[in-house]
Design a protein around this motif. Structure first.
Motif, PDB file in Angstrom:
ATOM      1  N   ASN A 261      27.304  42.798  36.324  1.00 36.85           N
ATOM      2  CA  ASN A 261      27.045  42.687  34.893  1.00 36.85           C
ATOM      3  C   ASN A 261      26.655  44.057  34.334  1.00 36.85           C
ATOM      4  N   THR A 262      26.689  44.184  33.053  1.00 35.21           N
ATOM      5  CA  THR A 262      26.406  45.454  32.396  1.00 35.21           C
ATOM      6  C   THR A 262      24.913  45.736  32.421  1.00 35.21           C
ATOM      7  N   ILE A 263      24.565  46.999  32.712  1.00 35.77           N
ATOM      8  CA  ILE A 263      23.164  47.407  32.702  1.00 35.77           C
ATOM      9  C   ILE A 263      23.019  48.629  31.806  1.00 35.77           C
ATOM     10  N   SER A 264      21.810  48.858  31.317  1.00 36.08           N
ATOM     11  CA  SER A 264      21.541  50.033  30.483  1.00 36.08           C
ATOM     12  C   SER A 264      21.405  51.260  31.374  1.00 36.08           C
ATOM     13  N   ARG A 265      21.893  52.374  30.873  1.00 37.61           N
ATOM     14  CA  ARG A 265      21.827  53.624  31.632  1.00 37.61           C
ATOM     15  C   ARG A 265      21.272  54.730  30.754  1.00 37.61           C
ATOM     16  N   ASP A 266      20.621  55.697  31.382  1.00 32.93           N
ATOM     17  CA  ASP A 266      20.120  56.857  30.669  1.00 32.93           C
ATOM     18  C   ASP A 266      21.281  57.825  30.480  1.00 32.93           C
ATOM     19  N   MET A 267      21.771  57.934  29.266  1.00 32.59           N
ATOM     20  CA  MET A 267      22.950  58.750  28.993  1.00 32.59           C
ATOM     21  C   MET A 267      22.700  60.237  29.192  1.00 32.59           C
ATOM     22  N   SER A 268      21.464  60.692  29.044  1.00 35.03           N
ATOM     23  CA  SER A 268      21.200  62.122  29.244  1.00 35.03           C
ATOM     24  C   SER A 268      21.438  62.540  30.692  1.00 35.03           C
TER      25      SER A 268
ATOM     26  N   LYS B 270      34.305  46.962  48.516  1.00 37.02           N
ATOM     27  CA  LYS B 270      33.032  47.234  49.179  1.00 37.02           C
ATOM     28  C   LYS B 270      32.025  47.898  48.247  1.00 37.02           C
ATOM     29  N   SER B 271      32.321  47.928  46.987  1.00 35.60           N
ATOM     30  CA  SER B 271      31.468  48.595  46.017  1.00 35.60           C
ATOM     31  C   SER B 271      30.145  47.864  45.841  1.00 35.60           C
TER      32      SER B 271
ATOM     33  N   LEU C  50      32.589  49.272  35.617  1.00 37.22           N
ATOM     34  CA  LEU C  50      31.300  49.273  36.306  1.00 37.22           C
ATOM     35  C   LEU C  50      31.403  49.938  37.676  1.00 37.22           C
ATOM     36  N   ILE C  51      32.506  49.711  38.357  1.00 37.31           N
ATOM     37  CA  ILE C  51      32.719  50.351  39.663  1.00 37.31           C
ATOM     38  C   ILE C  51      32.841  51.864  39.485  1.00 37.31           C
ATOM     39  N   ALA C  52      33.618  52.296  38.488  1.00 41.33           N
ATOM     40  CA  ALA C  52      33.809  53.729  38.246  1.00 41.33           C
ATOM     41  C   ALA C  52      32.497  54.397  37.838  1.00 41.33           C
ATOM     42  N   THR C  53      31.700  53.731  37.031  1.00 41.05           N
ATOM     43  CA  THR C  53      30.407  54.292  36.627  1.00 41.05           C
ATOM     44  C   THR C  53      29.485  54.437  37.822  1.00 41.05           C
ATOM     45  N   LYS C  54      29.461  53.441  38.686  1.00 37.35           N
ATOM     46  CA  LYS C  54      28.632  53.511  39.898  1.00 37.35           C
ATOM     47  C   LYS C  54      29.101  54.644  40.809  1.00 37.35           C
ATOM     48  N   GLU C  55      30.418  54.797  40.963  1.00 33.84           N
ATOM     49  CA  GLU C  55      30.952  55.899  41.769  1.00 33.84           C
ATOM     50  C   GLU C  55      30.547  57.242  41.169  1.00 33.84           C
ATOM     51  N   TYR C  56      30.590  57.349  39.852  1.00 31.03           N
ATOM     52  CA  TYR C  56      30.199  58.607  39.199  1.00 31.03           C
ATOM     53  C   TYR C  56      28.715  58.904  39.434  1.00 31.03           C
ATOM     54  N   GLU C  57      27.877  57.885  39.274  1.00 32.56           N
ATOM     55  CA  GLU C  57      26.440  58.076  39.483  1.00 32.56           C
ATOM     56  C   GLU C  57      26.124  58.460  40.921  1.00 32.56           C
ATOM     57  N   ASP C  58      26.884  57.913  41.875  1.00 36.15           N
ATOM     58  CA  ASP C  58      26.649  58.208  43.293  1.00 36.15           C
ATOM     59  C   ASP C  58      27.284  59.525  43.729  1.00 36.15           C
ATOM     60  N   GLY C  59      28.072  60.140  42.867  1.00 40.40           N
ATOM     61  CA  GLY C  59      28.722  61.399  43.211  1.00 40.40           C
ATOM     62  C   GLY C  59      29.954  61.233  44.074  1.00 40.40           C
ATOM     63  N   ASP C  60      30.579  60.078  44.017  1.00 37.75           N
ATOM     64  CA  ASP C  60      31.761  59.803  44.838  1.00 37.75           C
ATOM     65  C   ASP C  60      33.066  60.188  44.155  1.00 37.75           C
ATOM     66  N   ILE C  61      33.020  60.632  42.915  1.00 40.69           N
ATOM     67  CA  ILE C  61      34.225  60.996  42.181  1.00 40.69           C
ATOM     68  C   ILE C  61      34.352  62.522  42.180  1.00 40.69           C
TER      69      ILE C  61
ATOM     70  N   ALA D   6      35.456  60.437  29.759  1.00 42.99           N
ATOM     71  CA  ALA D   6      36.873  60.583  30.115  1.00 42.99           C
ATOM     72  C   ALA D   6      37.066  60.493  31.634  1.00 42.99           C
ATOM     73  N   ILE D   7      36.175  61.095  32.398  1.00 46.46           N
ATOM     74  CA  ILE D   7      36.251  61.044  33.860  1.00 46.46           C
ATOM     75  C   ILE D   7      36.099  59.614  34.353  1.00 46.46           C
ATOM     76  N   ILE D   8      35.092  58.914  33.837  1.00 49.43           N
ATOM     77  CA  ILE D   8      34.858  57.524  34.236  1.00 49.43           C
ATOM     78  C   ILE D   8      36.029  56.646  33.806  1.00 49.43           C
ATOM     79  N   SER D   9      36.565  56.907  32.634  1.00 48.58           N
ATOM     80  CA  SER D   9      37.696  56.119  32.126  1.00 48.58           C
ATOM     81  C   SER D   9      38.932  56.285  32.996  1.00 48.58           C
ATOM     82  N   LYS D  10      39.233  57.507  33.388  1.00 45.76           N
ATOM     83  CA  LYS D  10      40.414  57.735  34.237  1.00 45.76           C
ATOM     84  C   LYS D  10      40.245  57.079  35.601  1.00 45.76           C
ATOM     85  N   ARG D  11      39.051  57.168  36.151  1.00 39.95           N
ATOM     86  CA  ARG D  11      38.805  56.522  37.448  1.00 39.95           C
ATOM     87  C   ARG D  11      38.876  55.003  37.309  1.00 39.95           C
ATOM     88  N   SER D  12      38.372  54.486  36.199  1.00 42.68           N
ATOM     89  CA  SER D  12      38.439  53.049  35.939  1.00 42.68           C
ATOM     90  C   SER D  12      39.888  52.572  35.865  1.00 42.68           C
TER      91      SER D  12
END
Length: 110
Positions: free
Chosen positions: A11-18, A5-6, A87-98, A32-38
């Motif tokens: 596809n890959t998108i550019s993100r503001d790393m700051s 349901k994500s 990509l799913i883990a990054t989206k979860e991190y950005e949304d504050g779901d992790i 590391a957080i995103i990698s472990k969730r991935s």
């Protein structure tokens, strides 16, 4: 969160790393957080796919059973079209779901 349901892009998108490391204060900790969730999401996806494909497992090598199974192909296509676990883990991190905690930082603050 259920990976099926994500709302993650496929596809890959550019993100503001700051903005990515504002919560942790360290870009490497964020990665590391995103990698472990991935890895967790990938393991769940593999387990689900293996469980669904187990129905089609054939332990006999008959010529009739060698032909492709349409349902098996559809299941495989569905999983191929899903967004990648990173990509799913990054989206979860950005949304504050992790949820994460760093025990080293907790010990330093006491």
């Amino acid at each position: 969160m259920d990976y099926r349901k994500s709302k993650a892009p496929s596809n890959t998108i550019s993100r503001d790393m700051s903005k990515m490391w504002e919560d942790t204060g360290n870009i490497y900790e964020t990665v590391a957080i995103i990698s472990k969730r991935s890895n967790q999401i990938a393991a769940d996806m593999k387990h689900d796919l293996d469980k669904k494909l187990q129905e089609f497992a054939s332990y006999n090598d008959n010529l009739e059973e060698v032909f492709e199974n349409r349902e098996q192909i559809e299941i495989s296509r569905y999983y191929e079209k899903l967004p990648k676990p990173t990509l799913i883990a990054t989206k979860e991190y950005e949304d504050g779901d992790i949820y994460w905690k760093n025990p080293v930082k907790k010990d330093l603050s006491e």
